[in-house]
Design a protein around this motif. Structure first.
Motif, PDB file in Angstrom:
ATOM      1  N   ASN A 166       0.873  -1.175   0.000  1.00  0.00           N
ATOM      2  CA  ASN A 166       0.000   0.000   0.000  1.00  0.00           C
ATOM      3  C   ASN A 166       0.914   1.230   0.000  1.00  0.00           C
ATOM      4  OD1 ASN A 166      -1.673   2.206   0.692  1.00  0.00           O
ATOM      5  ND2 ASN A 166      -3.108   0.850   1.736  1.00  0.00           N
ATOM      6  N   PHE A 167       1.223   1.722  -1.197  1.00  0.00           N
ATOM      7  CA  PHE A 167       2.167   2.830  -1.310  1.00  0.00           C
ATOM      8  C   PHE A 167       1.597   4.129  -0.753  1.00  0.00           C
ATOM      9  CE2 PHE A 167       3.940  -0.097  -4.485  1.00  0.00           C
ATOM     10  CZ  PHE A 167       5.260  -0.106  -4.052  1.00  0.00           C
ATOM     11  N   GLY A 168       0.281   4.263  -0.750  1.00  0.00           N
ATOM     12  CA  GLY A 168      -0.331   5.440  -0.138  1.00  0.00           C
ATOM     13  C   GLY A 168      -0.051   5.480   1.353  1.00  0.00           C
ATOM     14  N   GLU A 169      -0.270   4.349   2.016  1.00  0.00           N
ATOM     15  CA  GLU A 169      -0.036   4.266   3.458  1.00  0.00           C
ATOM     16  C   GLU A 169       1.447   4.446   3.773  1.00  0.00           C
ATOM     17  OE1 GLU A 169      -1.754   4.414   6.982  1.00  0.00           O
ATOM     18  OE2 GLU A 169      -2.889   4.008   5.152  1.00  0.00           O
ATOM     19  N   LEU A 170       2.307   3.808   2.984  1.00  0.00           N
ATOM     20  CA  LEU A 170       3.752   3.934   3.182  1.00  0.00           C
ATOM     21  C   LEU A 170       4.190   5.391   3.051  1.00  0.00           C
ATOM     22  CD1 LEU A 170       6.627   2.764   3.467  1.00  0.00           C
ATOM     23  CD2 LEU A 170       6.593   2.337   0.994  1.00  0.00           C
ATOM     24  N   THR A 171       3.691   6.058   2.028  1.00  0.00           N
ATOM     25  CA  THR A 171       4.041   7.459   1.795  1.00  0.00           C
ATOM     26  C   THR A 171       3.602   8.341   2.956  1.00  0.00           C
ATOM     27  OG1 THR A 171       3.835   7.143  -0.602  1.00  0.00           O
ATOM     28  CG2 THR A 171       3.777   9.410   0.199  1.00  0.00           C
ATOM     29  N   ARG A 172       2.371   8.155   3.401  1.00  0.00           N
ATOM     30  CA  ARG A 172       1.868   8.972   4.515  1.00  0.00           C
ATOM     31  C   ARG A 172       2.646   8.684   5.806  1.00  0.00           C
ATOM     32  NH1 ARG A 172      -2.805   8.471   1.278  1.00  0.00           N
ATOM     33  NH2 ARG A 172      -3.324   6.400   2.077  1.00  0.00           N
ATOM     34  N   ASN A 173       3.051   7.435   6.006  1.00  0.00           N
ATOM     35  CA  ASN A 173       3.866   7.103   7.175  1.00  0.00           C
ATOM     36  C   ASN A 173       5.211   7.826   7.144  1.00  0.00           C
ATOM     37  OD1 ASN A 173       1.951   5.353   8.243  1.00  0.00           O
ATOM     38  ND2 ASN A 173       2.847   3.525   7.334  1.00  0.00           N
ATOM     39  N   ILE A 174       5.828   7.845   5.957  1.00  0.00           N
ATOM     40  CA  ILE A 174       7.126   8.513   5.834  1.00  0.00           C
ATOM     41  C   ILE A 174       6.985  10.015   6.067  1.00  0.00           C
ATOM     42  CG2 ILE A 174       8.997   9.116   4.237  1.00  0.00           C
ATOM     43  CD1 ILE A 174       8.681   6.348   2.971  1.00  0.00           C
ATOM     44  N   PHE A 175       5.954  10.621   5.472  1.00  0.00           N
ATOM     45  CA  PHE A 175       5.760  12.059   5.682  1.00  0.00           C
ATOM     46  C   PHE A 175       5.403  12.364   7.135  1.00  0.00           C
ATOM     47  CE2 PHE A 175       5.210  12.652   0.976  1.00  0.00           C
ATOM     48  CZ  PHE A 175       6.219  13.598   0.851  1.00  0.00           C
ATOM     49  N   GLY A 176       4.691  11.437   7.783  1.00  0.00           N
ATOM     50  CA  GLY A 176       4.388  11.621   9.198  1.00  0.00           C
ATOM     51  C   GLY A 176       5.664  11.696  10.026  1.00  0.00           C
ATOM     52  N   TYR A 177       6.620  10.840   9.688  1.00  0.00           N
ATOM     53  CA  TYR A 177       7.910  10.855  10.388  1.00  0.00           C
ATOM     54  C   TYR A 177       8.700  12.118  10.036  1.00  0.00           C
ATOM     55  CZ  TYR A 177      12.714   9.666  11.593  1.00  0.00           C
ATOM     56  OH  TYR A 177      13.991   9.709  12.097  1.00  0.00           O
ATOM     57  N   LEU A 178       8.764  12.431   8.738  1.00  0.00           N
ATOM     58  CA  LEU A 178       9.527  13.601   8.293  1.00  0.00           C
ATOM     59  C   LEU A 178       9.009  14.892   8.922  1.00  0.00           C
ATOM     60  CD1 LEU A 178      10.070  13.000   4.447  1.00  0.00           C
ATOM     61  CD2 LEU A 178      11.865  13.319   6.159  1.00  0.00           C
ATOM     62  N   SER A 179       7.695  15.001   9.069  1.00  0.00           N
ATOM     63  CA  SER A 179       7.094  16.252   9.563  1.00  0.00           C
ATOM     64  C   SER A 179       7.526  16.593  10.986  1.00  0.00           C
ATOM     65  CB  SER A 179       5.565  16.161   9.497  1.00  0.00           C
ATOM     66  OG  SER A 179       5.086  15.166  10.389  1.00  0.00           O
ATOM     67  N   ASN A 180       8.019  15.610  11.717  1.00  0.00           N
ATOM     68  CA  ASN A 180       8.459  15.841  13.102  1.00  0.00           C
ATOM     69  C   ASN A 180       9.952  16.118  13.220  1.00  0.00           C
ATOM     70  OD1 ASN A 180       5.909  15.483  14.419  1.00  0.00           O
ATOM     71  ND2 ASN A 180       6.080  13.287  14.030  1.00  0.00           N
ATOM     72  N   LEU A 181      10.655  16.126  12.088  1.00  0.00           N
ATOM     73  CA  LEU A 181      12.102  16.351  12.110  1.00  0.00           C
ATOM     74  C   LEU A 181      12.423  17.838  11.990  1.00  0.00           C
ATOM     75  CD1 LEU A 181      13.412  13.484   9.779  1.00  0.00           C
ATOM     76  CD2 LEU A 181      13.179  13.462  12.276  1.00  0.00           C
ATOM     77  N   ASP A 182      13.467  18.265  12.688  1.00  0.00           N
ATOM     78  CA  ASP A 182      13.930  19.652  12.567  1.00  0.00           C
ATOM     79  C   ASP A 182      14.392  19.900  11.136  1.00  0.00           C
ATOM     80  OD1 ASP A 182      13.479  20.130  15.237  1.00  0.00           O
ATOM     81  OD2 ASP A 182      15.553  19.721  15.847  1.00  0.00           O
ATOM     82  N   GLY A 183      14.028  21.065  10.622  1.00  0.00           N
ATOM     83  CA  GLY A 183      14.498  21.446   9.287  1.00  0.00           C
ATOM     84  C   GLY A 183      13.623  20.968   8.152  1.00  0.00           C
ATOM     85  N   VAL A 184      12.499  20.284   8.468  1.00  0.00           N
ATOM     86  CA  VAL A 184      11.573  19.816   7.425  1.00  0.00           C
ATOM     87  C   VAL A 184      10.232  20.521   7.587  1.00  0.00           C
ATOM     88  CG1 VAL A 184      10.342  17.859   6.424  1.00  0.00           C
ATOM     89  CG2 VAL A 184      12.680  17.558   7.276  1.00  0.00           C
ATOM     90  N   THR A 185       9.760  21.149   6.518  1.00  0.00           N
ATOM     91  CA  THR A 185       8.446  21.804   6.529  1.00  0.00           C
ATOM     92  C   THR A 185       7.639  21.290   5.350  1.00  0.00           C
ATOM     93  OG1 THR A 185       9.542  23.801   7.355  1.00  0.00           O
ATOM     94  CG2 THR A 185       7.249  24.012   6.676  1.00  0.00           C
ATOM     95  N   ILE A 186       6.426  20.829   5.627  1.00  0.00           N
ATOM     96  CA  ILE A 186       5.548  20.323   4.569  1.00  0.00           C
ATOM     97  C   ILE A 186       4.375  21.281   4.407  1.00  0.00           C
ATOM     98  CG2 ILE A 186       4.180  18.364   3.750  1.00  0.00           C
ATOM     99  CD1 ILE A 186       5.834  16.558   5.602  1.00  0.00           C
TER     100      ILE A 186
END
Length: 499
Positions: free
Chosen positions: A186-206
């Motif tokens: 499920n690439f949709g779920e995988l993608t959203r999981n990755i962005f969920g992680y990225l959104s909490n990292l310093d220096g990343v803005t979505i």
């Protein structure tokens, strides 16, 4: 009241499009350089709403186990396995990266996005059976395909795929191959999981609901983007050293806005899709595999017929298709003016030339568009003989833009794979095209990093980090059976797969 003042910001990396490609690139870059600053812009209000969404792609971990279009038959009857081997290698790279993320607790339970499911190819008729046997013999000789099984035995096929074999004449010439180690992703779920992680990292803005209207390279080598907030109307100007455009069907218009020599002569041919979706739980329960057949003459690769058991949003689904069609939209949520607005003096000749040389595709698409509901059911009954109309409904699938590019000999050619266009200085990279796409995203992005961050990738620091994320980095699994077996065993354990 709207603040009319334009917001200005500087960053190191801008990613356009919140699909699997941007998610993968963004995360790999943050792993390699934790202090890197990244801004991501998406036109829609959520991630993975276009090509990466589960309903908009086949969900097959495209590993070339069952997709017959990756093993073309030559005029002399020989089977060329090179593309299949390359795709299988790339999918193993993806599995390694996902396993690393799971082990590092950067992704939730893998059952959230990947499951084991056998991959099968199924054909009928003497000529097709002979082709499948030759394909099996060529592929099985390679370590990545050593577990493939071939059979013409009716009872064996009935055991593998009862729904497909129900109601068939036992005297009919049929054959199938099976790879038990296939997956459903499920690439949709995988993608959203990755962005969920990225959104909490310093220096990343979505930024969601943000549309890029202008792209220009400045004299200092940086890229200037003009962006609008589609909700508030707020304007932004963003300056970046590196720009990646991974906007699916929206990538071509953005490439044209960038106006770089490397993008000259590129055009796009949009192909839409539909599924037949089963609504009968009893029928859905009978099918537990992915079964791919042979494409019709002139059909694009995304239209290879398959009857698929899927897991979408936690529910088991059964889909058949996809049925192709033509739309001038470049995105499922796009505009009918996308195609006409993409035609320029620079690409019109390659597009006309490619169109003339692909008359069978045009004919195929016209036939697909004119299909009645009963025509679609008849196509389904070739794979599920007992299918009843009352058990199936139409579900809209995704939109794909096939790449057309200038060619010195042909004038223009139509490509069905993915194409990465990178400027000479490595400051801009654009991904065009479709299949196998998502399944090979990790390999594509590692290759892109090699082009665009060449000096950094040459350092021992980045090399060592990549080898931790992807243990086979720098090696070919198909040429190293022991390593292939070891890595497959490890990733299967981490991703909780049945192999």
């Amino acid at each position: 009241m709207l603040d009319t003042k334009t917001i200005r910001s500087n960053t190191e990396v801008v990613l356009i499009g919140a699909g699997i490609m941007s998610a993968t690139l963004g995360l790999i870059l943050k792993e390699l350089q934790p202090d890197i600053k990244i801004q991501i812009f998406e036109r829609l209000d959520i991630a993975a709403a276009e090509s990466s969404d589960a309903w908009n792609n086949a969900g097959t971990g495209h590993s070339a186990f069952c997709e017959l279009n990756y093993t073309p038959e030559g005029p002399d009857g020989s089977i060329d396995p090179k593309k299949a081997i390359s795709i299988a290698e790339s999918f193993e790279v993806s599995r390694q990266f996902w396993s690393y993320l799971v082990e590092q607790n950067k992704l939730p339970s893998p059952e959230n996005f990947i499951k084991s499911i056998p991959h099968m190819s199924f054909v009928w008729g003497e000529k097709n059976v002979a082709y499948l046997k030759k394909r099996f013999e060529v592929l099985q000789a390679n370590p990545l395909f050593k577990d493939m099984v071939f059979s013409t035995d009716f009872s064996q096929l009935k055991e593998w795929m009862p729904l497909v074999m129900e109601g068939r004449d036992e005297s009919e010439k049929v054959a199938a191959t099976s790879m038990a180690i296939g997956t459903d992703v499920n690439f949709g779920e995988l993608t959203r999981n990755i962005f969920g992680y990225l959104s909490n990292l310093d220096g990343v803005t979505i930024h969601y609901n943000h549309e890029v209207s202008k792209i220009k390279r400045r004299d200092d080598g940086k890229w200037r983007l003009k962006i609008s907030d589609l909700v508030t109307g707020q304007k932004m100007k963003v300056y970046t050293k590196f720009l990646f455009i991974g906007a699916g069907g929206g990538s071509l218009p953005l490439l044209e806005k960038a106006d770089v020599p490397e993008g000259e002569g590129y055009g796009g041919f949009p192909v839409s899709g539909q599924w037949l979706k089963c609504t009968n739980p009893e029928v859905i329960a009978k099918h537990k595999v992915k079964v791919y057949g042979k494409a019709s003459v002139g059909a694009p690769p995304m239209s290879v017929p398959h009857i698929d058991s899927r897991m979408i949003n936690g529910e088991k689904q059964l889909l058949f298709g996809p049925f192709a069609g033509f739309s001038t939209r470049f995105l499922k949520n796009g505009s009918y003016s996308d195609l006409p607005l993409s035609i320029t003096t620079d690409n019109i000749f390659p597009m006309i030339s490619a169109g003339i040389k692909n008359i069978p595709l045009t004919k195929y698409l016209i036939e697909q568009v004119r299909q009645s509901p009963e025509d679609r059911m008849n196509a389904l009954r070739e794979y599920v003989p007992g299918a009843e109309s009352k058990d199936w409904v139409i579900e809209r699938a995704g939109q794909r833009v096939q790449v057309i590019k200038r060619d010195k000999k042909e004038g223009g050619i139509l490509e069905f794979g993915t194409e990465v266009i990178t400027t000479a200085d490595g400051s801009l990279s654009v991904l065009l095209g479709a299949s196998p796409g998502a399944s090979t995203a990790v390999s594509i992005m590692v290759d892109l990093i090699g082009r665009c961050f060449k000096d950094k990738l040459a350092t021992s620091e980045w090399q060592d980090k990549l080898k931790i994320m992807i243990p086979s980095f720098g090696q070919q699994l198909n040429e190293n059976p022991a390593l292939s077996t070891k890595i497959r065993k490890h990733t299967a354990e981490v991703l909780k797969l049945n192999n």
